[in-house]
Design a protein around this motif. Structure first.
Motif, PDB file in Angstrom:
ATOM      1  N   ASN A  55     -68.368  22.159 -14.531  1.00  0.00           N
ATOM      2  CA  ASN A  55     -67.275  22.816 -13.808  1.00  0.00           C
ATOM      3  C   ASN A  55     -65.945  22.620 -14.532  1.00  0.00           C
ATOM      4  N   LYS A  58     -65.918  24.893 -17.425  1.00  0.00           N
ATOM      5  CA  LYS A  58     -65.913  26.309 -17.036  1.00  0.00           C
ATOM      6  C   LYS A  58     -64.538  26.756 -16.539  1.00  0.00           C
ATOM      7  N   TYR A  59     -63.839  25.872 -15.826  1.00  0.00           N
ATOM      8  CA  TYR A  59     -62.561  26.271 -15.230  1.00  0.00           C
ATOM      9  C   TYR A  59     -61.357  25.747 -16.017  1.00  0.00           C
ATOM     10  N   ASP A  83     -59.452  17.874 -14.910  1.00  0.00           N
ATOM     11  CA  ASP A  83     -59.242  18.956 -15.868  1.00  0.00           C
ATOM     12  C   ASP A  83     -57.837  19.538 -15.732  1.00  0.00           C
ATOM     13  N   ARG A 102     -67.862  29.835  -3.315  1.00  0.00           N
ATOM     14  CA  ARG A 102     -67.124  30.008  -4.573  1.00  0.00           C
ATOM     15  C   ARG A 102     -65.721  30.468  -4.205  1.00  0.00           C
ATOM     16  N   VAL A 103     -64.713  29.882  -4.845  1.00  0.00           N
ATOM     17  CA  VAL A 103     -63.325  30.083  -4.418  1.00  0.00           C
ATOM     18  C   VAL A 103     -62.856  31.514  -4.579  1.00  0.00           C
ATOM     19  N   THR A 114     -73.777  29.984  -9.287  1.00  0.00           N
ATOM     20  CA  THR A 114     -74.307  30.343  -7.973  1.00  0.00           C
ATOM     21  C   THR A 114     -73.554  29.687  -6.828  1.00  0.00           C
ATOM     22  N   GLY A 115     -72.696  28.727  -7.137  1.00  0.00           N
ATOM     23  CA  GLY A 115     -72.001  28.016  -6.063  1.00  0.00           C
ATOM     24  C   GLY A 115     -72.817  26.881  -5.490  1.00  0.00           C
ATOM     25  N   LEU A 116     -73.767  26.389  -6.277  1.00  0.00           N
ATOM     26  CA  LEU A 116     -74.617  25.291  -5.797  1.00  0.00           C
ATOM     27  C   LEU A 116     -74.296  23.950  -6.445  1.00  0.00           C
ATOM     28  N   GLY A 117     -73.614  23.995  -7.592  1.00  0.00           N
ATOM     29  CA  GLY A 117     -73.397  22.774  -8.372  1.00  0.00           C
ATOM     30  C   GLY A 117     -72.787  21.629  -7.583  1.00  0.00           C
ATOM     31  N   LEU A 118     -71.757  21.929  -6.817  1.00  0.00           N
ATOM     32  CA  LEU A 118     -71.066  20.858  -6.077  1.00  0.00           C
ATOM     33  C   LEU A 118     -71.857  20.407  -4.846  1.00  0.00           C
TER      34      LEU A 118
HETATM   35  P1  ATP Z   1     -72.927  26.646 -10.238  1.00  0.00           P
HETATM   36  O1  ATP Z   1     -72.403  25.255 -10.313  1.00  0.00           O
HETATM   37  O2  ATP Z   1     -73.980  26.799  -9.197  1.00  0.00           O
HETATM   38  O3  ATP Z   1     -73.298  27.186 -11.559  1.00  0.00           O
HETATM   39  P2  ATP Z   1     -70.243  27.215  -9.456  1.00  0.00           P
HETATM   40  O4  ATP Z   1     -69.697  26.399 -10.579  1.00  0.00           O
HETATM   41  O5  ATP Z   1     -69.492  28.467  -9.094  1.00  0.00           O
HETATM   42  O6  ATP Z   1     -71.751  27.610  -9.736  1.00  0.00           O
HETATM   43  P3  ATP Z   1     -69.865  24.882  -7.785  1.00  0.00           P
HETATM   44  O7  ATP Z   1     -70.019  24.006  -8.969  1.00  0.00           O
HETATM   45  O8  ATP Z   1     -70.571  24.488  -6.531  1.00  0.00           O
HETATM   46  O9  ATP Z   1     -70.356  26.372  -8.110  1.00  0.00           O
HETATM   47  O10 ATP Z   1     -68.331  25.065  -7.457  1.00  0.00           O
HETATM   48  C1  ATP Z   1     -67.941  25.837  -6.305  1.00  0.00           C
HETATM   49  C2  ATP Z   1     -66.644  26.575  -6.569  1.00  0.00           C
HETATM   50  O11 ATP Z   1     -65.581  25.623  -6.616  1.00  0.00           O
HETATM   51  C3  ATP Z   1     -66.588  27.303  -7.899  1.00  0.00           C
HETATM   52  O12 ATP Z   1     -67.108  28.610  -7.802  1.00  0.00           O
HETATM   53  C4  ATP Z   1     -65.102  27.335  -8.188  1.00  0.00           C
HETATM   54  O13 ATP Z   1     -64.507  28.408  -7.500  1.00  0.00           O
HETATM   55  C5  ATP Z   1     -64.615  26.026  -7.576  1.00  0.00           C
HETATM   56  N1  ATP Z   1     -64.490  24.940  -8.590  1.00  0.00           N
HETATM   57  C6  ATP Z   1     -65.384  23.958  -8.849  1.00  0.00           C
HETATM   58  N2  ATP Z   1     -64.958  23.113  -9.790  1.00  0.00           N
HETATM   59  C7  ATP Z   1     -63.745  23.571 -10.154  1.00  0.00           C
HETATM   60  C8  ATP Z   1     -62.764  23.123 -11.095  1.00  0.00           C
HETATM   61  N3  ATP Z   1     -62.961  22.022 -11.852  1.00  0.00           N
HETATM   62  N4  ATP Z   1     -61.605  23.835 -11.184  1.00  0.00           N
HETATM   63  C9  ATP Z   1     -61.393  24.932 -10.418  1.00  0.00           C
HETATM   64  N5  ATP Z   1     -62.277  25.405  -9.514  1.00  0.00           N
HETATM   65  C10 ATP Z   1     -63.434  24.741  -9.384  1.00  0.00           C
END
Ligand code: ATP
Ligand code: MG
Length: 159
Positions: A55, A58-59, A83, A102-103, A114-118
């Protein structure tokens, strides 16, 4: 089984460092030079670190710095992944650990996921007896924190 948390963290960060050269992301490690052993599931703890760092990558903007730190307390360690990315608006913070949440749908879709990571990360932290939380400044960056209980005393390799 017994897991050496510091080794595990270096292992996961090393892997991201090798595969993320193109985005110019820099990793800063604030990890004590000690053996910190916890009782847990190694594969799940790797997945936890993976989800948190993926994450952050990615962000993050191009050239962003990601700081991974571990702080010892008496009975637990606190790990943070910080980050310099887009951040998360305050009103969305309470939901980020929900499954499939997902935000920013448009932004998130273009980045994939997919919004499952967290949600998975939260589950892994909780089965290990810890907790997870987040703080974020919209536009400045995000820090995820989680605690894990440690076994007995922390052994210093230099003693
Ligand atoms: P996946 O992890 O399943 O590939 P994802 O990254 O979208 O998909 P999560 O990891 O569950 O899902 O995060 C949920 C949402 O929280 C993300 O879609 C994003 O909008 C927000 N988010 C998570 N981590 C960060 C971050 N470090 N900075 C900004 N937004 C974040
Ligand atoms: Mg994710």
């Amino acid at each position: 089984s017994e897991v050496n948390l510091i080794n595990l963290m270096h292992h996961v960060i090393d892997r991201f460092e090798m595969s993320n050269k193109q985005e110019n992301i820099q990793f800063k490690r604030k990890l004590p030079d000690e053996i910190i052993s916890i009782t847990g599931d190694r594969d799940k703890l790797v997945q936890l670190m993976d989800n948190m760092i993926s994450n952050a990558v990615k962000y993050s903007p191009e050239g962003g710095v990601i700081t991974v730190a571990l702080k010892k307390e008496k009975q637990r360690v606190i790990i943070s992944v910080k980050d310099e990315g887009v951040g998360i608006p305050k009103e969305n913070l309470p939901h980020v650990f929900d499954r499939f949440y997902r935000v920013d749908k448009a932004r998130s879709r273009s980045l994939g996921g997919t919004g499952l990571g967290l949600a998975i990360a939260k589950e892994i932290v909780e089965i290990h007896g810890g907790s997870i939380w987040v703080s974020s400044d919209w536009g400045k960056g995000t820090t995820f924190w989680f605690s894990l209980p440690v076994n007995g005393e922390v052994v210093n390799t230099h003693d």
